[in-house]
Design a protein around this motif. Structure first.
Motif, short mmCIF file in Angstrom:
data_model
loop_
_atom_site.label_atom_id
_atom_site.label_comp_id
_atom_site.label_asym_id
_atom_site.label_seq_id
_atom_site.Cartn_x
_atom_site.Cartn_y
_atom_site.Cartn_z
N LEU A 3 1.04 24.64 -2.28
CA LEU A 3 1.38 25.98 -2.79
C LEU A 3 2.88 26.22 -2.76
O LEU A 3 3.46 26.78 -3.70
CB LEU A 3 0.61 27.04 -1.98
CG LEU A 3 0.71 28.47 -2.49
CD1 LEU A 3 0.33 28.59 -3.96
CD2 LEU A 3 -0.16 29.40 -1.64
N GLN A 4 3.55 25.76 -1.71
CA GLN A 4 5.00 25.98 -1.62
C GLN A 4 5.73 25.24 -2.76
O GLN A 4 6.73 25.73 -3.29
CB GLN A 4 5.55 25.55 -0.26
CG GLN A 4 5.35 24.09 0.06
CD GLN A 4 5.67 23.76 1.52
OE1 GLN A 4 5.79 24.65 2.35
NE2 GLN A 4 5.80 22.49 1.82
N CYS A 18 10.05 29.48 -0.35
CA CYS A 18 8.68 29.55 -0.86
C CYS A 18 7.67 29.40 0.27
O CYS A 18 6.65 30.10 0.31
CB CYS A 18 8.46 28.47 -1.93
SG CYS A 18 9.40 28.83 -3.43
N VAL A 22 4.80 32.34 1.58
CA VAL A 22 3.36 32.12 1.81
C VAL A 22 3.02 32.48 3.26
O VAL A 22 2.09 33.26 3.52
CB VAL A 22 2.97 30.65 1.51
CG1 VAL A 22 1.48 30.44 1.76
CG2 VAL A 22 3.34 30.28 0.07
N VAL A 27 1.78 35.94 -0.69
CA VAL A 27 1.23 35.21 -1.85
C VAL A 27 -0.29 35.27 -1.84
O VAL A 27 -0.93 35.04 -0.82
CB VAL A 27 1.71 33.74 -1.82
CG1 VAL A 27 1.16 32.97 -3.03
CG2 VAL A 27 3.24 33.67 -1.82
N GLN A 38 -5.37 36.17 -0.24
CA GLN A 38 -4.15 35.83 0.49
C GLN A 38 -4.26 34.41 1.05
O GLN A 38 -5.32 34.03 1.55
CB GLN A 38 -4.01 36.82 1.65
CG GLN A 38 -2.61 37.16 1.97
CD GLN A 38 -2.53 38.45 2.76
OE1 GLN A 38 -3.53 38.89 3.35
NE2 GLN A 38 -1.37 39.05 2.78
N SER A 42 1.23 27.30 3.65
CA SER A 42 2.10 26.96 2.52
C SER A 42 1.85 25.55 2.00
O SER A 42 2.29 25.21 0.91
CB SER A 42 3.57 27.11 2.92
OG SER A 42 3.88 26.22 3.96
N VAL A 55 2.79 37.09 -6.33
CA VAL A 55 3.85 37.00 -5.33
C VAL A 55 4.39 38.40 -5.14
O VAL A 55 4.86 39.03 -6.09
CB VAL A 55 4.97 36.03 -5.78
CG1 VAL A 55 6.08 35.96 -4.73
CG2 VAL A 55 4.41 34.63 -6.04
#
Ligand code: URA
Length: 246
Positions: A3-4, A18, A22, A27, A38, A42, A55
């Motif tokens: 995800l990051q 990023c 998270v 995010v 949610q 990350s 975001v």
């Protein structure tokens, strides 16, 4: 993809920023149930293609490359470093301006430039091949301008625009691909290239003057009527194929 890394690829900041977004709970990822959930990990892995997420409450979607259109308002410059007027880039959300890129410049770039006082359809992308395809003079993508003139247009002026006029920097005449009188001071002009101040210089060369300039169409794609000046939106697949159609 983690995800990051997805957030990084979409321009939400450095990988560290990023990861922090998270981990701090900013995010949400839209799941198969259509709800935004949610995610705090990350490094959690997601298929990026088709991914929708939020975001800090703002909905977003993954796009490997960004293709946008902007209805450019008057009083804005197409430069990243404007000299006198606000830059069009200030009209875009930060992630679009920060998308990482292998080239020297980050984020989406305007495809060709419109003058400060010109309004209308402007394309932006971070896809180098697309930028080249849309802007190369060799590709001859038609661009349609609504031109308001200071003086009433006469037939000979329109004929000369179609026959070709010589501009000061090039001995080769440039001609309009189409010139359709709409009213006595309104001409719809189609050009296949995009030289500096081309419409204004061509109209001046036939003894008239541009008072207002608006780009309404590129290829077969028209500026959507519901997109107000200053607004942008993503281009759809259908929009992209219209752009490549003459
Ligand atoms: N031609 C011009 O003269 N100005 C523009 O902004 C676009 C085309």
């Amino acid at each position: 993809m983690q995800l990051q890394d997805i957030l990084f690829s979409q321009g939400f900041g450095t990988r560290r920023v990023c990861a922090g977004l998270v981990q701090q709970g900013w995010v949400k990822v839209v799941g198969a149930d259509g709800e935004a959930h949610q995610v705090f990990d990350s490094t959690a892995s997601f298929e990026p293609v088709g991914l929708h997420f939020e975001v800090q409450g703002v909905p977003w979607h993954y796009a490997e490359k960004a293709y946008l259109l902007l209805n450019k308002p008057a009083g804005t410059e197409c430069s990243q470093k404007p000299s006198a007027w606000p830059s069009i880039y200030t009209l875009l959300p930060a992630p679009l301006r920060q998308r990482p890129s292998k080239s020297a410049v980050q984020g989406v770039q305007a495809i060709g430039r419109l003058d400060q006082d010109t309004t209308g359809l402007l394309l932006l992308s971070d896809d180098g091949q697309f930028i080249h395809r849309m802007s190369s003079p060799k590709k001859q993508v038609p661009k349609v301008y609504e031109v308001t003139t200071k003086h009433p247009l006469d037939d000979s002026q329109v004929a000369r625009l179609l026959d070709g006029v010589v501009l000061d920097d090039d001995p080769k005449p440039v001609r309009a691909a189409a010139a359709e009188p709409v009213a006595e001071d309104h001409l719809r002009l189609t050009l296949l290239e995009g030289k500096y101040h081309q419409v204004k210089r061509m109209v001046a060369a036939v003894g008239n003057r541009v008072e207002g300039l608006h780009r309404s169409q590129i290829g077969a794609f028209h500026l959507p009527e519901d997109l107000a000046p200053g607004q942008w939106r993503w281009l759809s697949e259908a929009d992209l194929s219209a752009l490549s159609t003459a």
